[in-house]
Structure formats: C-alpha cells, structure tokens
Enzyme design. Sequence first.
Site, PDB file in Angstrom:
ATOM      1  N   ASP A   7      97.058 -96.106   0.713  1.00 53.33           N
ATOM      2  CA  ASP A   7      96.738 -97.282  -0.086  1.00 53.33           C
ATOM      3  C   ASP A   7      95.220 -97.331  -0.230  1.00 53.33           C
ATOM      4  O   ASP A   7      94.497 -97.217   0.763  1.00 53.33           O
ATOM      5  CB  ASP A   7      97.237 -98.536   0.652  1.00 53.33           C
ATOM      6  CG  ASP A   7      97.699 -99.620  -0.305  1.00 53.33           C
ATOM      7  OD1 ASP A   7      96.940 -99.931  -1.224  1.00 53.33           O
ATOM      8  OD2 ASP A   7      98.801-100.150  -0.102  1.00 53.33           O
TER       9      ASP A   7
ATOM     10  N   ASP B   8      95.415-100.357  -5.054  1.00 53.22           N
ATOM     11  CA  ASP B   8      95.599-101.800  -4.939  1.00 53.22           C
ATOM     12  C   ASP B   8      94.840-102.551  -6.035  1.00 53.22           C
ATOM     13  O   ASP B   8      93.660-102.266  -6.284  1.00 53.22           O
ATOM     14  CB  ASP B   8      95.056-102.247  -3.573  1.00 53.22           C
ATOM     15  CG  ASP B   8      95.294-103.719  -3.319  1.00 53.22           C
ATOM     16  OD1 ASP B   8      96.462-104.113  -3.234  1.00 53.22           O
ATOM     17  OD2 ASP B   8      94.305-104.471  -3.210  1.00 53.22           O
TER      18      ASP B   8
ATOM     19  N   GLU C 207      98.527-100.538  -8.951  1.00 54.99           N
ATOM     20  CA  GLU C 207      99.138-101.865  -8.992  1.00 54.99           C
ATOM     21  C   GLU C 207      98.485-102.645 -10.127  1.00 54.99           C
ATOM     22  O   GLU C 207      97.266-102.850 -10.118  1.00 54.99           O
ATOM     23  CB  GLU C 207      98.920-102.594  -7.663  1.00 54.99           C
ATOM     24  CG  GLU C 207      99.654-103.916  -7.639  1.00 54.99           C
ATOM     25  CD  GLU C 207      99.122-104.879  -6.590  1.00 54.99           C
ATOM     26  OE1 GLU C 207      99.897-105.721  -6.120  1.00 54.99           O
ATOM     27  OE2 GLU C 207      97.925-104.804  -6.246  1.00 54.99           O
TER      28      GLU C 207
ATOM     29  N   HIS D  81     105.760-105.007  -0.052  1.00 48.76           N
ATOM     30  CA  HIS D  81     105.282-105.913   0.989  1.00 48.76           C
ATOM     31  C   HIS D  81     104.813-107.264   0.440  1.00 48.76           C
ATOM     32  O   HIS D  81     104.423-108.133   1.215  1.00 48.76           O
ATOM     33  CB  HIS D  81     104.135-105.241   1.745  1.00 48.76           C
ATOM     34  CG  HIS D  81     102.954-105.022   0.842  1.00 48.76           C
ATOM     35  ND1 HIS D  81     102.982-104.151  -0.219  1.00 48.76           N
ATOM     36  CD2 HIS D  81     101.733-105.593   0.823  1.00 48.76           C
ATOM     37  CE1 HIS D  81     101.826-104.199  -0.853  1.00 48.76           C
ATOM     38  NE2 HIS D  81     101.039-105.063  -0.243  1.00 48.76           N
ATOM     39  N   ASP D  82     104.818-107.420  -0.884  1.00 47.25           N
ATOM     40  CA  ASP D  82     104.440-108.706  -1.483  1.00 47.25           C
ATOM     41  C   ASP D  82     105.643-109.459  -2.049  1.00 47.25           C
ATOM     42  O   ASP D  82     105.482-110.533  -2.627  1.00 47.25           O
ATOM     43  CB  ASP D  82     103.457-108.494  -2.647  1.00 47.25           C
ATOM     44  CG  ASP D  82     102.132-107.910  -2.206  1.00 47.25           C
ATOM     45  OD1 ASP D  82     101.700-108.185  -1.077  1.00 47.25           O
ATOM     46  OD2 ASP D  82     101.523-107.164  -3.002  1.00 47.25           O
TER      47      ASP D  82
HETATM   48  C1  GLC Z   1      97.674-106.444  -3.710  1.00 47.09           C
HETATM   49  C2  GLC Z   1      98.398-106.186  -2.414  1.00 47.09           C
HETATM   50  C3  GLC Z   1      98.459-107.469  -1.657  1.00 47.09           C
HETATM   51  C4  GLC Z   1      97.056-107.931  -1.384  1.00 47.09           C
HETATM   52  C5  GLC Z   1      96.244-108.035  -2.675  1.00 47.09           C
HETATM   53  C6  GLC Z   1      94.789-108.161  -2.388  1.00 47.09           C
HETATM   54  O1  GLC Z   1      98.361-107.324  -4.523  1.00 47.09           O
HETATM   55  O2  GLC Z   1      99.641-105.607  -2.648  1.00 47.09           O
HETATM   56  O3  GLC Z   1      99.196-107.348  -0.472  1.00 47.09           O
HETATM   57  O4  GLC Z   1      97.079-109.165  -0.760  1.00 47.09           O
HETATM   58  O5  GLC Z   1      96.385-106.898  -3.470  1.00 47.09           O
HETATM   59  O6  GLC Z   1      94.294-106.962  -1.887  1.00 47.09           O
END
Ligand code: GLC
Length: 548
Positions: A97, A199, A255, A322-323
Amino acid sequence: MLKWTKNEVVYQLYPQSFYDTNGDGIGDIEGITTKLDYLKSLGVGAIWICPMYDSPNRDNGYDVRNYDKLQICYGTDEQFDEMVAEAHKRNIKIIMDLVLNHTSNENPWFLQSSSSRTNDKADWYIWRDGKPDGTPPTNWGAIFGGSAWTYCQQRNQYYLHTFSPYQPDLNWQCDELKNALFAMVNRWIDRGVDGFRLDAINFIAKDLSPIVDGEINVGEYADIYPFVANKPDAHKYLAELKAATFARGCLTVGEASSATVSDALLFANELDMIFQFEHVAMDIAEDWNVKPVDIVKLKKSFAKWQNGLFGRAWNALFWENHDQPRIVTRMGDENELRESSAKMLATCMYFMQGTPFIYQGQELGMINTRFYSKNEIRDIEVRNAWTKYVDGGLLSEKEFLKRISRRSRDTARTPMCWSDGKNAGFTDGTPWIKINDKYKQINVAEQSSRSDSVLNYYKALFALRAKLSVVVDGAFKLIDEQNAHVIAYERKNVEQTIAVVCNMTAQRLSFIDERLQRGKILLTNIENNYLADGILAPYQSIVIDLES
Ligand code: GLC
Ligand code: CA
C-alpha cells in the site's frame, strides 16, 4: 519480478488483524508468512497488504511517519524479506500500500516543513495564509470531520489536510518532494515488491483557486471533493511517477473515490486499474444510516463500468475492503441464509471482467462485528463522529452504536477468525480490537472441514474462473435489465457464452428464459431443478454455459 496475468485473484490483508505470532495482540509479518499456504490453497495470485510502515497509527497506518521503515510491531526487515521470498516461492506476488497523498504530521518531512517558511522542505506540504479575519483559507471540510485546514504557529499559516489534521497533504507541485517519493518507491521495488495499491491517489492534485476568489467561503464546511478529487494535474503527476518507478513492471491499482468512467479511462494511461466505489455507495444514507440497495440501479452501474471500460481499461472487482462493512451484512442474510447469500454475492461480482479482489474473512462469508460501547471503537472517523453525534446530542449512544455497527470501517477490521478457540485463533494475547462475536460459528477451521462451506465455494469459483477465457475477455450484457430481484448477465467471446443468474432476495422466484434453460450448469450454490422449472431458490446463483 513475477509476471502478471489478467485472471489473477488478489487477496487483501489487514496486517494488524490477520495473524499474530508473538502474542502482542497485533498481527505481524511472520503471521502472513505462516498463512501463505492457506492463501495459496484459496487460489490467490497476489496479496495486497495494508500499510506496514512506521506510523503513529492515528489512521491505522495511513499516516506514514517513515516510508522506509517497517512498524516495529509488524516485525523486522529480515522477516519482511523472508515473507517476500516465501510468497514468490509459491508464485504469490506482493502488493504494498502506498500512501502518497499525505504523510503523518509526525513525519520528519512535515516537522521540518512546519518549522519555518524558509527551510529546505518549506514547500513539501500545502501551506497558505489565513484570511484577514483570522479564519482558514477556505471553508472546506476534511473527510474525517472538521476543517480541512489546521493552523501552525511556527509559520503563522495553515496546512491543508484532505483527511484528518494528523495527515497533512503533500505538495505534488514541488519537484524535490516528488523525487523523494519516486526514490522511495524504487527502494521498495528493489526489495522485491511486485506492485502497489495507491491510497487516495485521485487527491494528489488540488485546485486552490477559491482561496483567491473567496466565494466558497460562506457557510459552514463546504464539500472538499470538487477542489481536490480527480483534478487533471493528477494525471500529469502519475505519468511522472509511472515513468520513474512502476514502468519497471509493477502492477498498480489506484484508489479513486468518486471517479467517473471518463476519469477511469484517463487513469488507465498511468495505472493498471482503479477502485471506484459507485456500487458500494448505494446503501449509504445521511448521518451514518443505511438504506436498501436499488437492485436495478446497482446492475446499471455494473453495466456502465463493464461496458465503459471494455477494451479500453480494466476493472478492479470488489465488494469489501478495510473501509467497507461486510457485504453479507449489507446485501445478504446474516442468519440461516448466510452461506447461500455469501456465495451468491461472490458469483455476482467475480464473473464480471476485471481483477478480483477479496478482503480477509470475505471468503468465510463473514458478517459485521457489532460495537456496544465507545471503548470498543478504534477508527478515527467514528471517534470524530462520536463527538459530533453523541457528545453533540444529535443521537443517543444506543442509536449511534447501532448505526456504526452497520456502517463503520471497524466492522470489518476485527481479527481474522481462524478457529473457534481462544480469540478465534488470532492471538494468545489481548487483541488490539475486539473479536467478532460470531467466531465460534464462522471460522477457517470449521469451513475447511466442510465441502459445502463458503470457503470451499470461493475455491471452486476461482478455479472455474481461471479456466474460462470468456471471463477475461468476453463482452458483458445484462439480461432482463428491469428485473428488481435478479441480477443476470451474460459474457460472450468467440469461444463461449456464459450466463450468470443471481437471486438477490430471500424469496423463491421464477426466472424463466429458454436460452438459459437449454444450457449446462457450470457452478451453483444450491442444487435444484432450475433448468427444468425456472425456479430460483432464495439467494441462489447459477453460472450457465449457453452453448453446450
Ligand atoms: C484511503 C484508505 C483509508 C484511509 C484514507 C486516508 O481511503 O483506504 O483507510 O483512511 O485513504 O489515507
Ligand atoms: Ca504480533
């Protein structure tokens, strides 16, 4: 570096909750290495591991203090190298990540940047003067609550943070910063890492013009997305990043919340694929509430992405991460029909075009963990929301806990359930977050011992998928588009046509289609007479070969 193929399955691991080998209650690298054979048996070709870098853990590792150092609780450099080597031996690739939009506020880069307006790293973050009346440069709200700007005494300026104040945004306009990031990424590639999940990557370019015109500054917090998400310059920066690093042969998935199909086509120039979230946003309501998913809308979204990217880009297929809360809780049945609904949801998602991603525990049909008191909650987003809703008197404690047990990120971050033993076989010590109450019923040991388990269904599904070229390159078409209870689609290439039929409800339904009923069943979660009578059992799913 290992070679990538298009039908590989990626397993996402939340390291602190995967498997603890030294009894400190936190999963570790050794725990990942120990379970590689389990992952191999599932048919996994790669693992994506959430951040393991040194971090004060304000946002569970998504606040990196030192990109080159592993968090001590996860293990040593040697253990990391051993994990990579052991994974490669089993033909499993490692996806790290990468958090490149922001760092921790404890990162030495930020400490230096915030120390004065003139130091070497003064421009590595996004600093602006406040308005003459002493308020922040804009009224943008941060994603985790509060203002997106925090004041810094030493500089008498504000820094921008899209997420929390502990996560200052990096300034990608600064060449020295970019070069430092690129060099860091190359060091991980040198260590044997095969790919990266990037991310919040669609946030790296910002539109700061409202600071000048001031118009946005009326009212309480304004939506920050229009100013920081999917801005054109993100593609310029990513192209530079790719040329300097990933072009060496890495798999990349970005993402990109709120990305449209046209954004995705642009990202395809720089990344192998993106995660978009349209299909997992449909049950989200105001104030941490949920609402039922409109099935017709959901399948139209699938069709839009499948057809929109066909031949031009590549989808990342996922229900969980995980979100996200658990998909069985969101769209299936948590009780008697749990297993059928989990298998059906897997079938619905993973015969589409794209790379399948599954999140730890999903292969068991895991359901949301429930939270019964404030001290069980770990997530920064929910803790902030507690202040607003409960302390602020908007919701009772009981109602808030009920809502976040449906919707919060902690619901799926609790430890992997390996057995019905102590702490679900995750740790000998005290787990860092509570264990799912259902671990005695839902765990790996129980499901390994039973051929009709969700776990064994996932194995069969991935094995079938790997054999069918039509899943990789077939065109996608919805069947009976207006049907509000069934999601059905076909995939077709020169060799074969298959149909996927999923009953999204807990009711028996008739779904008669002669073409389907002349076909041959390749996979189903419930044995019955569908081909003869056209009746789908509750949550039944069937994959049918139409031409044989
Ligand atoms: C992404 C991650 C999340 C995190 C956010 C800030 O959305 O998946 O878990 O809190 O970025 O880094
Ligand atoms: Ca540990």
